[in-house]
Design a protein around this motif. Structure first.
Motif, PDB file in Angstrom:
ATOM      1  N   SER A  32      52.899  50.291  44.509  1.00 20.64           N
ATOM      2  CA  SER A  32      54.081  51.165  44.526  1.00 20.64           C
ATOM      3  C   SER A  32      55.386  50.464  44.181  1.00 20.64           C
ATOM      4  N   LYS A  33      55.314  49.258  43.624  1.00 20.48           N
ATOM      5  CA  LYS A  33      56.525  48.534  43.222  1.00 20.48           C
ATOM      6  C   LYS A  33      56.522  48.334  41.715  1.00 20.48           C
ATOM      7  N   VAL A  34      57.682  48.500  41.108  1.00 24.04           N
ATOM      8  CA  VAL A  34      57.797  48.289  39.667  1.00 24.04           C
ATOM      9  C   VAL A  34      57.678  46.794  39.384  1.00 24.04           C
ATOM     10  N   VAL A  35      56.754  46.447  38.504  1.00 24.20           N
ATOM     11  CA  VAL A  35      56.552  45.065  38.083  1.00 24.20           C
ATOM     12  C   VAL A  35      57.414  44.773  36.858  1.00 24.20           C
ATOM     13  N   ASP A  36      57.384  45.669  35.892  1.00 28.87           N
ATOM     14  CA  ASP A  36      58.204  45.525  34.684  1.00 28.87           C
ATOM     15  C   ASP A  36      58.268  46.869  33.975  1.00 28.87           C
ATOM     16  N   ALA A  56      49.913  50.918  25.646  1.00 32.41           N
ATOM     17  CA  ALA A  56      49.475  49.711  24.936  1.00 32.41           C
ATOM     18  C   ALA A  56      50.382  48.529  25.281  1.00 32.41           C
ATOM     19  N   TRP A  57      51.681  48.768  25.332  1.00 34.59           N
ATOM     20  CA  TRP A  57      52.616  47.712  25.720  1.00 34.59           C
ATOM     21  C   TRP A  57      52.284  47.195  27.120  1.00 34.59           C
ATOM     22  N   ALA A  58      52.041  48.111  28.050  1.00 35.81           N
ATOM     23  CA  ALA A  58      51.754  47.718  29.432  1.00 35.81           C
ATOM     24  C   ALA A  58      50.470  46.894  29.514  1.00 35.81           C
ATOM     25  N   ARG A  59      49.429  47.305  28.824  1.00 35.34           N
ATOM     26  CA  ARG A  59      48.175  46.526  28.833  1.00 35.34           C
ATOM     27  C   ARG A  59      48.391  45.134  28.262  1.00 35.34           C
ATOM     28  N   ASP A  63      47.893  41.517  30.180  1.00 34.07           N
ATOM     29  CA  ASP A  63      47.022  40.482  29.625  1.00 34.07           C
ATOM     30  C   ASP A  63      47.771  39.157  29.433  1.00 34.07           C
ATOM     31  N   ARG A  64      48.976  39.224  28.932  1.00 38.99           N
ATOM     32  CA  ARG A  64      49.786  38.007  28.724  1.00 38.99           C
ATOM     33  C   ARG A  64      50.126  37.309  30.023  1.00 38.99           C
ATOM     34  N   HIS A  65      50.407  38.075  31.055  1.00 36.33           N
ATOM     35  CA  HIS A  65      50.871  37.501  32.323  1.00 36.33           C
ATOM     36  C   HIS A  65      49.747  37.196  33.309  1.00 36.33           C
ATOM     37  N   ASN A  66      48.533  37.504  32.948  1.00 36.02           N
ATOM     38  CA  ASN A  66      47.405  37.243  33.837  1.00 36.02           C
ATOM     39  C   ASN A  66      46.341  36.387  33.181  1.00 36.02           C
ATOM     40  N   GLY A  67      46.672  35.750  32.090  1.00 42.05           N
ATOM     41  CA  GLY A  67      45.759  34.832  31.437  1.00 42.05           C
ATOM     42  C   GLY A  67      44.477  35.451  30.915  1.00 42.05           C
ATOM     43  N   SER A  68      44.524  36.725  30.565  1.00 43.34           N
ATOM     44  CA  SER A  68      43.317  37.393  30.056  1.00 43.34           C
ATOM     45  C   SER A  68      43.366  37.528  28.562  1.00 43.34           C
TER      46      SER A  68
END
Length: 68
Positions: A32-36, A56-59, A63-68
């Motif tokens: 329930s908190k805005v991440v970005d 698509a931007w959110a995915r 991916d960029r911020h979680n090393g996937s």
């Protein structure tokens, strides 16, 4: 607005009407908190295309911020 769950995040694709087109943006939340949130990602003639661009931007952000 379209929403989805992706890798434990809630993501949102927005289509903001601007005359005869839609501005695309995305929002990412977790617990329930805005991440970005994006700024305007581009302009589309179809509402659904703008929403899909936001998702698509959110995915990609996740991916960029979680090393996937």
């Amino acid at each position: 607005m379209q929403s989805a769950f992706y890798k434990s995040y809630s993501i949102w694709g927005h289509a903001i009407p601007e005359g005869d087109r839609y501005a695309a943006s995305g929002t990412i939340t977790r617990e329930s908190k805005v991440v970005d949130a994006s700024g305007v990602l581009g302009y589309f003639t179809a509402e659904e295309d703008a929403q899909m661009a936001g998702l698509a931007w959110a995915r990609a952000w996740i991916d960029r911020h979680n090393g996937s």
